[in-house]
Design a protein around this motif. Sequence first.
Motif, PDB file in Angstrom:
ATOM      1  N   GLN A 224       0.837  -1.190   0.000  1.00 42.47           N
ATOM      2  CA  GLN A 224       0.000   0.000   0.000  1.00 42.47           C
ATOM      3  C   GLN A 224       0.879   1.250   0.000  1.00 42.47           C
ATOM      4  O   GLN A 224       1.894   1.302   0.683  1.00 42.47           O
ATOM      5  CB  GLN A 224      -0.902   0.013   1.247  1.00 42.47           C
ATOM      6  N   LYS A 225       0.474   2.269  -0.754  1.00 43.16           N
ATOM      7  CA  LYS A 225       1.190   3.539  -0.772  1.00 43.16           C
ATOM      8  C   LYS A 225       0.939   4.278   0.536  1.00 43.16           C
ATOM      9  O   LYS A 225      -0.198   4.461   0.948  1.00 43.16           O
ATOM     10  CB  LYS A 225       0.713   4.394  -1.943  1.00 43.16           C
ATOM     11  N   GLN A 226       2.025   4.696   1.205  1.00 47.47           N
ATOM     12  CA  GLN A 226       1.880   5.370   2.493  1.00 47.47           C
ATOM     13  C   GLN A 226       1.383   6.799   2.301  1.00 47.47           C
ATOM     14  O   GLN A 226       1.788   7.498   1.378  1.00 47.47           O
ATOM     15  CB  GLN A 226       3.213   5.366   3.238  1.00 47.47           C
ATOM     16  N   SER A 227       0.538   7.231   3.215  1.00 42.64           N
ATOM     17  CA  SER A 227      -0.087   8.552   3.112  1.00 42.64           C
ATOM     18  C   SER A 227       0.909   9.665   3.401  1.00 42.64           C
ATOM     19  O   SER A 227       1.790   9.533   4.250  1.00 42.64           O
ATOM     20  CB  SER A 227      -1.255   8.641   4.096  1.00 42.64           C
TER      21      SER A 227
ATOM     22  N   ASN B  41      -0.337  15.187   6.659  1.00 44.48           N
ATOM     23  CA  ASN B  41       0.225  15.569   7.960  1.00 44.48           C
ATOM     24  C   ASN B  41      -0.477  16.825   8.492  1.00 44.48           C
ATOM     25  O   ASN B  41       0.156  17.768   8.950  1.00 44.48           O
ATOM     26  CB  ASN B  41       1.735  15.808   7.853  1.00 44.48           C
TER      27      ASN B  41
ATOM     28  N   GLY C 128      -2.855   7.999  10.580  1.00 49.25           N
ATOM     29  CA  GLY C 128      -1.556   7.415  10.286  1.00 49.25           C
ATOM     30  C   GLY C 128      -0.379   8.316  10.580  1.00 49.25           C
ATOM     31  O   GLY C 128       0.767   7.880  10.527  1.00 49.25           O
TER      32      GLY C 128
ATOM     33  N   ALA D 233       2.702   9.401   7.434  1.00 55.60           N
ATOM     34  CA  ALA D 233       3.146   8.005   7.378  1.00 55.60           C
ATOM     35  C   ALA D 233       4.337   7.832   6.448  1.00 55.60           C
ATOM     36  O   ALA D 233       5.194   6.975   6.669  1.00 55.60           O
ATOM     37  CB  ALA D 233       1.986   7.115   6.930  1.00 55.60           C
ATOM     38  N   ASN D 234       4.419   8.684   5.412  1.00 58.89           N
ATOM     39  CA  ASN D 234       5.540   8.566   4.476  1.00 58.89           C
ATOM     40  C   ASN D 234       6.743   9.404   4.881  1.00 58.89           C
ATOM     41  O   ASN D 234       7.719   9.504   4.136  1.00 58.89           O
ATOM     42  CB  ASN D 234       5.095   8.948   3.066  1.00 58.89           C
TER      43      ASN D 234
END
Length: 367
Positions: free
Chosen positions: A27-30, A33, A80, A104-105
């Motif tokens: 899954q692509k991290q979000s 923020n 996240g 998350a990213n």
Amino acid sequence: MLRKLYWVILSAGLLVLACSKDGVSPQKQSGENKMLSFAFADLNPVVKGEIDTISKTVNVWVPSGIDLKSLKPTIEISSGASIIPASGVSQDFTNPVVYTITAANGNKQAIAVNVKSKQSTCLLAEAEITELYSDGMKRVNKFFYTYNASNVLQKIKGVHSVEGKTYSDSVSLSYNETGKLVKITNSRELMVDITYTGNVAEIIRTFPENFKLSLLNFTTYTLNNKGQVTKLEVSPSTYLRYEYNEKEQLEKTYLANGAKEYLYRVFEYDDKKNPYKDIWVSTITYTFSTDLLTGIPKQPVIFFDYGYPQEVQANNWKKTTSYYEDGSIVGSTNYTYTYNADGYPLTMTNSSGSVKTVMKYSNCSNN
């Protein structure tokens, strides 16, 4: 036929396993923020902050008497993401607190939270300053102040009238992520840039070629650990030095020229609220600016400069006295005021009667 079907199914299964880990597609991290909400849920009633996504600040007004040194915020952020300092942890909000939200990213965003007591409810909306000179000349300056939804000053317009002539100018203000003023942009391309490095603020002024003003292009402000200006320096031997009392009010300024402090000024205050406390912009009016090539007066100007410490104290001047280095008095000025119900001055007159200021406000609790 069954054997072929078996190999087809087996091959498809191996292909899926080869494209994923533990049988789950990656899954692509979000990258979200955001700060979604900020509140002091322990207060009754709950106090919510106003989030400004453009300036990356949060402004919170708490009831008068609340101790700002230990407040526990409840903060909602993007799913996240993580935040430092953490939500639910008490902080000292007597000065802005910077929260860093990490997506998350790994993307980070810093947001400054400013908490103020509701006792400071009035916003200066207009100020009219009338100056009378010994030669009979009268000069009137009117200033109009515009704020954003978070009550942060965004624009000042000045209207200057002298000897039957009237002209106007305006300035827009820009802030950094911690809420500090970093740029003053005049409508006539007169600019002031402020950079902060450690305990030093550097002021760089930019003038259009067709203006000649009696201001230096560069000034350095030295700050103490409380953010108060302790020195304003235009050269190693020309400076203003500032001293504060136990109430953290500016008490004395010392003027030096040629590395010698030859003049100092003492300030006395009333116990009311200074409407200019958070307005770090000074105004200097010039009847004319001068063409550099011809020396001919060309265009009147109001110059908006970075503010001076003596103008942004918590209370208003009651008396100022200037002394020579040997302690002999140069002169003194007394100031008298009338006040509104919130404790802000409506009028100010100096002891000679040569300067009178009339102030109007918005957002006052007793309007």
